[in-house]
Design a protein around this motif. Structure first.
Motif, short mmCIF file in Angstrom:
data_model
loop_
_atom_site.label_atom_id
_atom_site.label_comp_id
_atom_site.label_asym_id
_atom_site.label_seq_id
_atom_site.Cartn_x
_atom_site.Cartn_y
_atom_site.Cartn_z
N ASP A 198 69.52 64.06 -32.41
CA ASP A 198 68.14 63.87 -32.00
C ASP A 198 67.98 62.55 -31.25
OD1 ASP A 198 66.67 61.77 -34.18
OD2 ASP A 198 68.47 62.77 -34.90
N PHE A 199 67.01 62.53 -30.33
CA PHE A 199 66.62 61.30 -29.64
C PHE A 199 65.33 60.81 -30.29
CE2 PHE A 199 64.26 58.81 -26.64
CZ PHE A 199 65.21 58.04 -26.01
N THR A 200 65.42 59.66 -30.96
CA THR A 200 64.26 59.08 -31.64
C THR A 200 63.74 57.92 -30.80
OG1 THR A 200 65.07 59.75 -33.81
CG2 THR A 200 63.46 57.96 -33.75
N ALA A 201 62.49 58.02 -30.41
CA ALA A 201 61.94 57.11 -29.41
C ALA A 201 61.73 55.69 -29.91
CB ALA A 201 60.61 57.66 -28.89
N LEU A 202 61.58 55.51 -31.23
CA LEU A 202 61.26 54.20 -31.79
C LEU A 202 62.47 53.65 -32.54
CD1 LEU A 202 58.95 52.13 -32.21
CD2 LEU A 202 58.41 53.33 -34.34
N GLY A 203 62.98 52.52 -32.09
CA GLY A 203 64.05 51.86 -32.81
C GLY A 203 65.45 52.26 -32.36
N GLN A 204 66.44 51.88 -33.17
CA GLN A 204 67.86 52.11 -32.86
C GLN A 204 68.43 53.10 -33.86
OE1 GLN A 204 66.00 49.12 -31.40
NE2 GLN A 204 66.87 48.48 -33.34
N ILE A 205 68.02 54.37 -33.72
CA ILE A 205 68.45 55.43 -34.62
C ILE A 205 69.13 56.53 -33.80
CG2 ILE A 205 67.61 57.21 -36.24
CD1 ILE A 205 67.33 54.54 -37.48
N SER A 206 70.01 57.27 -34.41
CA SER A 206 70.63 58.48 -33.87
C SER A 206 71.13 58.29 -32.43
CB SER A 206 69.67 59.68 -33.99
OG SER A 206 68.45 59.44 -33.34
N MET A 207 70.64 59.09 -31.48
CA MET A 207 71.19 59.09 -30.14
C MET A 207 71.04 57.74 -29.44
SD MET A 207 70.50 61.74 -26.99
CE MET A 207 71.53 63.03 -27.67
N VAL A 208 69.97 57.03 -29.71
CA VAL A 208 69.78 55.72 -29.08
C VAL A 208 70.89 54.77 -29.54
CG1 VAL A 208 68.26 53.71 -28.91
CG2 VAL A 208 67.30 56.02 -28.83
N ALA A 209 71.15 54.76 -30.84
CA ALA A 209 72.21 53.90 -31.38
C ALA A 209 73.57 54.32 -30.85
CB ALA A 209 72.19 53.95 -32.91
N ALA A 210 73.84 55.62 -30.87
CA ALA A 210 75.15 56.12 -30.44
C ALA A 210 75.41 55.80 -28.98
CB ALA A 210 75.22 57.63 -30.68
N THR A 211 74.42 56.02 -28.13
CA THR A 211 74.59 55.76 -26.70
C THR A 211 74.82 54.29 -26.43
OG1 THR A 211 73.13 57.63 -26.21
CG2 THR A 211 73.56 56.10 -24.43
N THR A 212 74.04 53.44 -27.09
CA THR A 212 74.20 51.99 -26.91
C THR A 212 75.61 51.55 -27.28
OG1 THR A 212 71.85 51.65 -27.41
CG2 THR A 212 73.29 49.74 -27.61
N ILE A 213 76.10 52.03 -28.41
CA ILE A 213 77.43 51.63 -28.88
C ILE A 213 78.51 52.17 -27.96
CG2 ILE A 213 79.10 52.07 -30.73
CD1 ILE A 213 76.67 51.87 -32.68
N LEU A 214 78.45 53.45 -27.63
CA LEU A 214 79.50 54.04 -26.80
C LEU A 214 79.56 53.38 -25.42
CD1 LEU A 214 79.01 57.76 -27.82
CD2 LEU A 214 81.08 56.41 -28.20
N GLN A 215 78.42 53.11 -24.83
CA GLN A 215 78.43 52.48 -23.52
C GLN A 215 78.92 51.04 -23.59
OE1 GLN A 215 74.59 53.27 -21.72
NE2 GLN A 215 75.12 55.40 -21.31
N ALA A 216 78.65 50.35 -24.71
CA ALA A 216 79.19 49.01 -24.90
C ALA A 216 80.71 49.04 -25.05
CB ALA A 216 78.57 48.35 -26.13
N MET A 217 81.23 50.20 -25.46
CA MET A 217 82.68 50.36 -25.62
C MET A 217 83.32 50.92 -24.36
SD MET A 217 82.72 51.84 -29.54
CE MET A 217 84.46 51.52 -29.89
N GLY A 218 82.54 50.99 -23.28
CA GLY A 218 83.08 51.41 -22.00
C GLY A 218 83.07 52.90 -21.74
N LYS A 219 82.35 53.66 -22.57
CA LYS A 219 82.33 55.11 -22.44
C LYS A 219 81.10 55.58 -21.68
CE LYS A 219 84.29 57.99 -23.55
NZ LYS A 219 85.20 58.70 -22.64
N SER A 220 81.31 56.47 -20.72
CA SER A 220 80.20 57.22 -20.13
C SER A 220 79.77 58.29 -21.15
CB SER A 220 80.63 57.88 -18.83
OG SER A 220 80.97 56.91 -17.87
N THR A 221 78.54 58.73 -21.04
CA THR A 221 78.03 59.68 -22.02
C THR A 221 77.35 60.88 -21.33
OG1 THR A 221 75.99 58.36 -22.18
CG2 THR A 221 77.67 58.01 -23.86
N ALA A 222 77.44 62.01 -21.99
CA ALA A 222 76.69 63.21 -21.63
C ALA A 222 75.80 63.54 -22.82
CB ALA A 222 77.64 64.36 -21.33
N LEU A 223 74.50 63.45 -22.64
CA LEU A 223 73.57 63.50 -23.77
C LEU A 223 72.86 64.85 -23.87
CD1 LEU A 223 71.88 59.99 -23.34
CD2 LEU A 223 73.99 60.57 -24.57
N LEU A 224 72.92 65.45 -25.05
CA LEU A 224 72.18 66.67 -25.33
C LEU A 224 71.29 66.41 -26.56
CD1 LEU A 224 74.79 69.56 -24.89
CD2 LEU A 224 72.93 68.93 -23.34
#
Length: 283
Positions: free
Chosen positions: A11-37
């Protein structure tokens, strides 16, 4: 160089650093491109803010996948988190068959502290069992491990681990299992259960509940695996990195923690780690 993103499904949760927001932030900081569903768009997380306002994405998902297919998308990894309903779990299982990335991390988010999360169907554990059969690694907490094994949740006991893992194998789940959030005295641990046996990874225990810590751990684990770390090393590095975020987040009160993990120090940690790897490669 061909870009091979990490597929992130939760899920994408609009408020805060939960679920997809957290995952995307971390993965991109690790140099990974992302495909988000995003499986749903929520105004807030499901705990601590009352009933969130939700947008269902079930009609958008197949259209997005169709366009990706026409674009020739190739994935090297997938991270699946909170899904929320059995039908969606079945659909995502088929999607993993469709793309079949070599790294498939499934966090079977459904329960904690001995019970399912509010509003979730009793059919969800069996649906997530099907999804976990497609995984290379799963990251349940203790309650989720019990439910996946077809058992009623009970208090953690080391002696029960082998029986629960055996039940997963009987159910056709061959993935490595990383059991998260196990409290052992003054430590909070995760346990890697693989063909090689069990290995424990300990961190100092901080009091209170940390919303989104499981999301962050699964993303870190997926990121390290995608970087080429062997499984045991990836679990160790993910545990160490998560401890950085927990240490920063523990300064918040319970109201503040509802927004998810603080990530400033974690992102700096990941950046330093990346620089050290680059320096070592160039030496």
């Amino acid at each position: 160089m061909t870009v091979k993103p990490t597929l992130v499904i939760e899920d994408f949760t609009a408020l805060g650093q939960i679920s997809m927001v957290a995952a995307t932030t971390i993965l991109q900081a690790m140099g990974k491109s992302t495909a988000l569903l995003p499986t749903a768009v929520l105004s807030t997380q499901t705990e601590g803010f009352g009933q969130p306002v939700a947008i269902d994405t079930q009609h958008w998902l197949p259209q997005a996948i169709n366009q990706w297919d026409h674009a020739g998308l190739v994935l090297d990894s997938a991270l699946i988190g909170y899904l929320g309903n059995p039908a969606l779990a079945h659909s995502i299982a088929r999607l993993l068959d469709h793309y079949h990335p070599p790294i498939r991390v499934v966090d079977p988010v459904m329960a904690d502290e001995g019970k399912l999360y509010p509003g979730l169907s009793s059919k969800l554990p069996s649906a997530l069992e099907e999804l976990c059969r497609r995984a290379t690694v799963i990251t349940p907490n203790w309650t989720e491990l019990c439910l996946l094994a077809g058992k009623q949740p009970q208090r953690f006991k080391v002696g029960l681990l082998s029986d629960l893992i055996a039940q997963l194998r009987v159910a056709g789940i061959s993935a490595a299992v990383v059991v998260t959030g196990i409290v052992r005295g003054e430590q909070v641990s995760c346990c890697l259960c693989s063909k090689a046996g069990y290995r424990w990874f300990d961190s100092p225990r901080c009091p209170g509940h940390f919303y989104g810590s499981g999301d962050a751990f699964a993303a870190l684990l997926c990121g390290y695996l995608a970087q080429g770390c062997p499984l045991e090393g990836a679990v160790e590095k993910a545990s160490q990195a998560l401890a950085v975020a927990v240490e920063e987040t523990q300064l918040l009160n319970n109201q503040g923690r509802r927004y998810g993990m603080k990530m400033q120090k974690l992102l700096a940690y990941l950046s330093r780690e990346d620089e050290n790897c680059e320096n070592a490669a160039n030496y």
